[in-house]
Design a protein around this motif. Structure first.
Motif, PDB file in Angstrom:
ATOM      1  N   GLU A  61       0.831  -1.202   0.000  1.00  9.73           N
ATOM      2  CA  GLU A  61       0.000   0.000   0.000  1.00  9.73           C
ATOM      3  C   GLU A  61       0.867   1.256   0.000  1.00  9.73           C
ATOM      4  O   GLU A  61       0.549   2.243  -0.669  1.00  9.73           O
ATOM      5  N   SER A 107      -9.238  -0.276   2.408  1.00 17.56           N
ATOM      6  CA  SER A 107      -9.745   0.418   3.591  1.00 17.56           C
ATOM      7  C   SER A 107      -8.891   0.135   4.817  1.00 17.56           C
ATOM      8  O   SER A 107      -9.049   0.783   5.842  1.00 17.56           O
ATOM      9  N   SER A 108      -7.971  -0.853   4.698  1.00 15.48           N
ATOM     10  CA  SER A 108      -7.085  -1.152   5.824  1.00 15.48           C
ATOM     11  C   SER A 108      -5.794  -1.782   5.332  1.00 15.48           C
ATOM     12  O   SER A 108      -5.739  -2.339   4.224  1.00 15.48           O
ATOM     13  N   GLY A 112      -4.904  -4.702   9.752  1.00 13.27           N
ATOM     14  CA  GLY A 112      -6.196  -4.174  10.160  1.00 13.27           C
ATOM     15  C   GLY A 112      -6.220  -2.679  10.428  1.00 13.27           C
ATOM     16  O   GLY A 112      -7.282  -2.106  10.657  1.00 13.27           O
ATOM     17  N   THR A 113      -5.054  -2.035  10.396  1.00 13.28           N
ATOM     18  CA  THR A 113      -5.000  -0.588  10.595  1.00 13.28           C
ATOM     19  C   THR A 113      -5.780   0.106   9.481  1.00 13.28           C
ATOM     20  O   THR A 113      -5.553  -0.176   8.301  1.00 13.28           O
ATOM     21  N   PRO A 114      -6.699   0.998   9.821  1.00 16.25           N
ATOM     22  CA  PRO A 114      -7.441   1.721   8.781  1.00 16.25           C
ATOM     23  C   PRO A 114      -6.482   2.448   7.842  1.00 16.25           C
ATOM     24  O   PRO A 114      -5.468   3.000   8.275  1.00 16.25           O
ATOM     25  N   PHE A 115      -6.802   2.427   6.552  1.00 13.23           N
ATOM     26  CA  PHE A 115      -5.925   3.039   5.551  1.00 13.23           C
ATOM     27  C   PHE A 115      -6.754   3.617   4.425  1.00 13.23           C
ATOM     28  O   PHE A 115      -7.644   2.958   3.895  1.00 13.23           O
ATOM     29  N   ARG A 116      -6.470   4.834   4.073  1.00  8.86           N
ATOM     30  CA  ARG A 116      -7.024   5.471   2.880  1.00  8.86           C
ATOM     31  C   ARG A 116      -5.885   6.245   2.241  1.00  8.86           C
ATOM     32  O   ARG A 116      -5.051   6.810   2.926  1.00  8.86           O
TER      33      ARG A 116
END
Length: 130
Positions: A61, A107-108, A112-116
Protein backbone atom coordinates in the motif's frame (compact mmCIF):
# COMPACT_ATOMS: atom_id res chain seq x y z
CA UNK A 1 8.96 12.17 6.18
CA UNK A 2 9.58 9.45 3.65
CA UNK A 3 12.36 9.65 1.11
CA UNK A 4 11.78 8.27 -2.35
CA UNK A 5 14.63 8.16 -4.83
CA UNK A 6 14.31 8.39 -8.58
CA UNK A 7 16.66 8.44 -11.54
CA UNK A 8 15.14 10.65 -14.23
CA UNK A 9 16.70 10.36 -17.68
CA UNK A 10 15.17 13.60 -18.85
CA UNK A 11 13.32 14.62 -21.94
CA UNK A 12 14.25 12.88 -25.16
CA UNK A 13 11.12 12.52 -27.25
CA UNK A 14 9.33 15.71 -26.37
CA UNK A 15 6.48 15.40 -23.91
CA UNK A 16 4.50 12.62 -25.54
CA UNK A 17 5.39 9.62 -23.37
CA UNK A 18 7.54 8.70 -20.38
CA UNK A 19 8.23 5.33 -18.80
CA UNK A 20 8.16 4.77 -15.04
CA UNK A 21 10.08 1.67 -13.90
CA UNK A 22 9.59 0.42 -10.35
CA UNK A 23 10.00 -2.54 -8.00
CA UNK A 24 8.90 -2.82 -4.36
CA UNK A 25 12.43 -3.32 -2.98
CA UNK A 26 14.85 -3.49 -5.91
CA UNK A 27 17.18 -0.69 -6.92
CA UNK A 28 16.22 0.20 -10.49
CA UNK A 29 18.71 3.05 -10.99
CA UNK A 30 20.75 0.88 -13.36
CA UNK A 31 17.86 -1.11 -14.82
CA UNK A 32 18.75 -2.63 -18.19
CA UNK A 33 15.81 -0.91 -19.93
CA UNK A 34 17.02 2.61 -19.10
CA UNK A 35 19.80 2.45 -21.69
CA UNK A 36 17.61 0.65 -24.21
CA UNK A 37 14.66 3.04 -23.89
CA UNK A 38 16.98 6.03 -23.82
CA UNK A 39 18.62 4.78 -26.99
CA UNK A 40 15.20 4.75 -28.59
CA UNK A 41 14.64 8.36 -27.49
CA UNK A 42 12.35 7.65 -24.54
CA UNK A 43 12.26 9.54 -21.25
CA UNK A 44 12.33 7.36 -18.14
CA UNK A 45 12.00 7.57 -14.39
CA UNK A 46 13.51 4.65 -12.48
CA UNK A 47 11.88 4.83 -9.07
CA UNK A 48 13.05 3.23 -5.84
CA UNK A 49 10.38 2.93 -3.18
CA UNK A 50 10.92 3.63 0.50
CA UNK A 51 11.66 -0.10 0.86
CA UNK A 52 14.67 -0.34 -1.46
CA UNK A 53 16.90 -3.08 -0.08
CA UNK A 54 14.45 -3.87 2.72
CA UNK A 55 12.10 -6.54 1.43
CA UNK A 56 11.05 -7.83 4.85
CA UNK A 57 9.28 -4.57 5.76
CA UNK A 58 7.33 -3.95 2.54
CA UNK A 59 3.77 -2.70 2.69
CA UNK A 60 2.56 -2.67 -0.90
CA UNK A 61 0.00 0.00 0.00
CA UNK A 62 2.87 2.37 0.78
CA UNK A 63 4.62 1.38 -2.44
CA UNK A 64 1.48 2.49 -4.28
CA UNK A 65 1.88 5.92 -2.67
CA UNK A 66 5.53 6.00 -3.75
CA UNK A 67 4.60 5.20 -7.35
CA UNK A 68 1.95 7.95 -7.21
CA UNK A 69 4.70 10.45 -6.40
CA UNK A 70 6.61 9.35 -9.50
CA UNK A 71 3.48 9.54 -11.65
CA UNK A 72 2.76 13.04 -10.37
CA UNK A 73 6.36 14.10 -11.08
CA UNK A 74 6.16 12.92 -14.69
CA UNK A 75 2.80 14.61 -15.20
CA UNK A 76 4.25 17.84 -13.75
CA UNK A 77 7.05 17.58 -16.32
CA UNK A 78 4.31 17.80 -18.94
CA UNK A 79 4.21 14.21 -20.24
CA UNK A 80 0.88 13.41 -21.86
CA UNK A 81 1.22 9.66 -21.37
CA UNK A 82 2.97 7.61 -18.71
CA UNK A 83 3.72 3.92 -19.14
CA UNK A 84 4.25 1.99 -15.90
CA UNK A 85 6.84 -0.78 -16.28
CA UNK A 86 6.82 -3.58 -13.72
CA UNK A 87 9.74 -5.99 -13.86
CA UNK A 88 9.90 -9.10 -11.67
CA UNK A 89 8.29 -8.12 -8.35
CA UNK A 90 7.47 -4.80 -9.96
CA UNK A 91 4.88 -6.59 -12.06
CA UNK A 92 2.62 -7.23 -9.09
CA UNK A 93 3.23 -3.68 -7.88
CA UNK A 94 2.28 -2.20 -11.27
CA UNK A 95 -0.93 -4.26 -11.41
CA UNK A 96 -1.82 -3.37 -7.80
CA UNK A 97 -1.06 0.31 -8.41
CA UNK A 98 -3.23 0.48 -11.52
CA UNK A 99 -6.13 -1.34 -9.88
CA UNK A 100 -6.13 1.12 -6.98
CA UNK A 101 -5.72 4.12 -9.30
CA UNK A 102 -8.73 3.06 -11.32
CA UNK A 103 -10.90 1.78 -8.47
CA UNK A 104 -9.57 2.38 -4.94
CA UNK A 105 -10.84 -0.38 -2.69
CA UNK A 106 -8.37 -0.41 0.19
CA UNK A 107 -9.74 0.42 3.59
CA UNK A 108 -7.09 -1.15 5.82
CA UNK A 109 -3.51 -2.38 5.92
CA UNK A 110 -2.87 -6.15 6.29
CA UNK A 111 -2.74 -5.79 10.09
CA UNK A 112 -6.20 -4.17 10.16
CA UNK A 113 -5.00 -0.59 10.59
CA UNK A 114 -7.44 1.72 8.78
CA UNK A 115 -5.92 3.04 5.55
CA UNK A 116 -7.02 5.47 2.88
CA UNK A 117 -4.81 7.00 0.24
CA UNK A 118 -3.77 10.45 1.44
CA UNK A 119 -2.93 11.66 -2.06
CA UNK A 120 -4.09 11.43 -5.63
CA UNK A 121 -3.21 8.08 -7.24
CA UNK A 122 -3.21 8.92 -10.97
CA UNK A 123 -3.60 5.94 -13.31
CA UNK A 124 -0.96 4.99 -15.85
CA UNK A 125 -1.91 5.18 -19.51
CA UNK A 126 -0.44 1.73 -20.13
CA UNK A 127 1.35 -1.03 -18.25
CA UNK A 128 4.23 -3.25 -19.35
CA UNK A 129 4.84 -6.38 -17.28
CA UNK A 130 8.18 -8.21 -17.56
Amino acid sequence: ATTIYGHYTGEYDGKEVAFLLAHPSGNFFNHYLLQTLGGLGASCLALNTRYVGNETSILMEMCVLDIAVGMEFLRQQGFRRVVLVGNSGGGSLAAFYQSQAENPTLSSLPDGTPFRFDRNVPPADAIVLL
